[in-house]
Design a protein around this motif. Structure first.
Motif: not given
Length: 109
Positions: A39-41, A53-57
């Protein structure tokens, strides 16, 4: 082209330069099979709105004999969450009346 290398090239093209090292370290660790999930942002470039844009991966892998045999992932837009966090931080640590950092931020209280 190797699928892992192809994925890394995709990341390099769209991830914000300030977030690239962290994103690649997390991805490389995952692709080596160090973990079956990650998990990474980070920020990615969105061509539709022509801005980052910011994403959570989140990624998941099925590992057999220390090799990834299947992997899948999800990207979630967290721009609104990041903006709310920034506003809350500002409200908590910034005095709008005096236009300065507040006493809690400065360590007075």
């Amino acid at each position: 082209i190797d699928a892992k290398e192809n994925k890394k090239e995709e990341v390099k093209e769209i991830v914000h330069p300030e977030d690239l090292d962290m994103a690649l370290k997390t991805l490389n660790s995952f692709l080596k099979g160090d973990s079956d999930n990650y998990i990474n942002c980070y920020r990615i470039f969105n061509e539709k709105v022509n801005e980052y844009i910011w994403i959570e991966s989140k990624g998941f892998a099925k590992i057999l004999n220390k090799k990834i045999v299947c992997m899948y992932g999800v990207h979630k837009n967290i721009n609104e969450k990041i903006e709310i966090d920034k506003k809350l931080n500002m409200l908590a640590y910034y005095d709008k009346f005096y236009n300065t950092k507040n006493r809690i931020y400065r360590g007075v209280c």
